[in-house]
Write an enzyme that holds these catalytic residues in place. Structure first.
Site, PDB file in Angstrom:
ATOM      1  N   ASP A  13       0.859  -1.197   0.000  1.00  0.00           N
ATOM      2  CA  ASP A  13       0.000   0.000   0.000  1.00  0.00           C
ATOM      3  C   ASP A  13       0.892   1.243   0.000  1.00  0.00           C
ATOM      4  O   ASP A  13       2.115   1.142   0.158  1.00  0.00           O
ATOM      5  CB  ASP A  13      -0.923  -0.008   1.229  1.00  0.00           C
ATOM      6  CG  ASP A  13      -1.925   1.142   1.230  1.00  0.00           C
ATOM      7  OD1 ASP A  13      -2.389   1.535   0.150  1.00  0.00           O
ATOM      8  OD2 ASP A  13      -2.245   1.664   2.318  1.00  0.00           O
ATOM      9  N   ASN A  17      -6.942   0.440  -3.111  1.00  0.00           N
ATOM     10  CA  ASN A  17      -7.945   0.601  -4.167  1.00  0.00           C
ATOM     11  C   ASN A  17      -7.429   1.511  -5.284  1.00  0.00           C
ATOM     12  O   ASN A  17      -7.690   1.284  -6.461  1.00  0.00           O
ATOM     13  CB  ASN A  17      -9.223   1.233  -3.607  1.00  0.00           C
ATOM     14  CG  ASN A  17      -9.943   0.344  -2.623  1.00  0.00           C
ATOM     15  OD1 ASN A  17     -10.931  -0.285  -2.952  1.00  0.00           O
ATOM     16  ND2 ASN A  17      -9.460   0.269  -1.397  1.00  0.00           N
ATOM     17  N   THR A  18      -6.693   2.545  -4.887  1.00  0.00           N
ATOM     18  CA  THR A  18      -6.212   3.528  -5.860  1.00  0.00           C
ATOM     19  C   THR A  18      -5.273   2.867  -6.864  1.00  0.00           C
ATOM     20  O   THR A  18      -5.344   3.139  -8.069  1.00  0.00           O
ATOM     21  CB  THR A  18      -5.485   4.675  -5.117  1.00  0.00           C
ATOM     22  OG1 THR A  18      -6.326   5.131  -4.064  1.00  0.00           O
ATOM     23  CG2 THR A  18      -5.148   5.820  -6.038  1.00  0.00           C
ATOM     24  N   GLU A  64      -3.711   7.700   8.895  1.00  0.00           N
ATOM     25  CA  GLU A  64      -2.262   7.609   9.148  1.00  0.00           C
ATOM     26  C   GLU A  64      -1.974   8.170  10.542  1.00  0.00           C
ATOM     27  O   GLU A  64      -1.201   7.615  11.305  1.00  0.00           O
ATOM     28  CB  GLU A  64      -1.478   8.436   8.104  1.00  0.00           C
ATOM     29  CG  GLU A  64      -1.490   7.861   6.708  1.00  0.00           C
ATOM     30  CD  GLU A  64      -0.419   6.781   6.467  1.00  0.00           C
ATOM     31  OE1 GLU A  64       0.691   6.905   6.997  1.00  0.00           O
ATOM     32  OE2 GLU A  64      -0.735   5.821   5.731  1.00  0.00           O
ATOM     33  N   CYS A 104     -11.275   2.704   0.333  1.00  0.00           N
ATOM     34  CA  CYS A 104      -9.838   2.944   0.504  1.00  0.00           C
ATOM     35  C   CYS A 104      -9.445   2.127   1.726  1.00  0.00           C
ATOM     36  O   CYS A 104     -10.164   2.129   2.740  1.00  0.00           O
ATOM     37  CB  CYS A 104      -9.589   4.426   0.753  1.00  0.00           C
ATOM     38  SG  CYS A 104      -7.910   4.788   1.329  1.00  0.00           S
ATOM     39  N   HIS A 163      -7.342   2.491   3.924  1.00  0.00           N
ATOM     40  CA  HIS A 163      -7.062   3.249   5.155  1.00  0.00           C
ATOM     41  C   HIS A 163      -8.324   3.393   6.020  1.00  0.00           C
ATOM     42  O   HIS A 163      -8.225   3.524   7.239  1.00  0.00           O
ATOM     43  CB  HIS A 163      -6.577   4.665   4.816  1.00  0.00           C
ATOM     44  CG  HIS A 163      -5.113   4.756   4.490  1.00  0.00           C
ATOM     45  ND1 HIS A 163      -4.584   4.294   3.307  1.00  0.00           N
ATOM     46  CD2 HIS A 163      -4.066   5.261   5.205  1.00  0.00           C
ATOM     47  CE1 HIS A 163      -3.272   4.531   3.297  1.00  0.00           C
ATOM     48  NE2 HIS A 163      -2.937   5.111   4.435  1.00  0.00           N
TER      49      HIS A 163
HETATM   50  N1  DGL Z   1      -4.924   3.031   0.849  1.00  0.00           N
HETATM   51  C1  DGL Z   1      -5.052   3.448  -0.478  1.00  0.00           C
HETATM   52  C2  DGL Z   1      -6.358   3.040  -1.145  1.00  0.00           C
HETATM   53  O1  DGL Z   1      -6.942   2.031  -0.778  1.00  0.00           O
HETATM   54  C3  DGL Z   1      -4.555   4.802  -0.942  1.00  0.00           C
HETATM   55  C4  DGL Z   1      -4.458   5.996  -0.069  1.00  0.00           C
HETATM   56  C5  DGL Z   1      -3.606   7.091  -0.724  1.00  0.00           C
HETATM   57  O2  DGL Z   1      -2.376   6.936  -0.697  1.00  0.00           O
HETATM   58  O3  DGL Z   1      -4.161   8.049  -1.275  1.00  0.00           O
HETATM   59  O4  DGL Z   1      -6.800   3.662  -2.082  1.00  0.00           O
END
Ligand code: DGL
Length: 271
Positions: free
Chosen positions: A10, A75-76, A152, A190, A192
């Protein structure tokens, strides 16, 4: 048979929400965790920069630390690069994408919220998921990098003021909180965001179902690497790509989650 080794990847600590689900299902796997904090936040990168970074970084990492499977716990990254990565690597790659389909099965009022990074919200992959699974539902979308940063911070060793956190969450969700007919189900698009699940529930007064992809990913990994009698104990090692104060503050989040080290991985320079 030796212990199977996987890589969870990630931009930051988000993959820990996926790691926890995988560990619940299969405590015999050894995990490397790679947090590409040098390029954080991924949600603000262009497709080209992100795809190139993923190819270079994952190629370099897996050469130095061979693995049996990679989980793109982001996800990104998954919504843009899964196909490219699967073409490039010969080992299985499991991606994480927004759990639109399960949310459609859960909603009672047929209004679903999708919160994700700015990049995930605008991806064609995400629109296709909505078109395929949510035809008869209303889907409201919200893009937030602020929520990624809050997650974070929540996991860092720095003290957190819960009142302040609730205030920040109400600001992020204000559009939906003000609606007369709010979504009854929110997709945490996401990795996070599940780290803030209890806080988000509180922000909605408990009247909300939050859906993420962690359980489904753990099942998929289990299917691809079933539990086998293996010799040796699993070991978990985490890496980051840039040393800074924030990473030092995050070390304990990894150590309390069964990682025995949290150290710098310096990737080859990108061309
Ligand atoms: N944790 C990531 C996601 O699922 C990305 C967060 C990021 O770095 O913008 O999209």
């Amino acid at each position: 048979m030796s212990v199977k080794q996987i890589l969870i990847f990630d931009s930051g600590v988000g993959g820990l929400s996926i790691f926890e689900e995988i560990r619940k299902k299969n405590s015999k796997l050894s995990c490397y965790y790679l947090s590409d904090n040098a390029y954080f936040p991924y949600g603000e990168l262009t497709k080209e920069v992100l795809t190139q970074r993923l190819l270079c970084l994952l190629t370099d990492f897996t050469k130095k630390h061979p693995v049996d499977l990679i989980v793109i716990a982001c996800n990104t990254a998954s919504t843009i690069a899964l196909k490219t990565l699967r073409e490039h690597f010969s080992i299985p790659i499991v991606g994480v994408v927004p759990a639109i389909k399960p949310a459609c099965q859960l909603t009672k009022n047929n209004i679903i919220g999708l919160i994700a990074t700015p990049a995930t919200i605008t991806r064609e992959y995400t629109s296709l998921l909505i078109d395929e699974f949510a035809t008869k539902k209303q889907v409201l979308t919200l893009a937030s990098t602020a929520l990624v940063k809050l997650a974070e911070r929540k996991l860092s060793a720095l003290p957190i003021d819960n009142m302040m956190l609730q205030k920040q969450l109400s600001d992020i969700f204000k559009e939906w909180l003000m609606l007369a007919r709010r979504p009854d189900t929110i997709v945490l698009g996401c990795t996070h965001f599940p780290l803030l699940k209890a806080d988000i529930e509180l922000c909605f007064g408990g009247n909300i179902q939050l859906v993420d992809s962690g359980g489904a990913i753990a099942k998929r990994v289990q299917k691809l690497l079933p539990v086998q009698c293996s010799i040796g104990m699993p070991q978990h090692h985490a890496f980051y790509t840039q040393k800074n104060k924030q990473q030092c503050a995050l070390e304990h989040a990894f150590l309390i989650r069964h990682f025995s080290s949290f150290s710098l991985f310096l990737p080859l320079e990108m061309e």
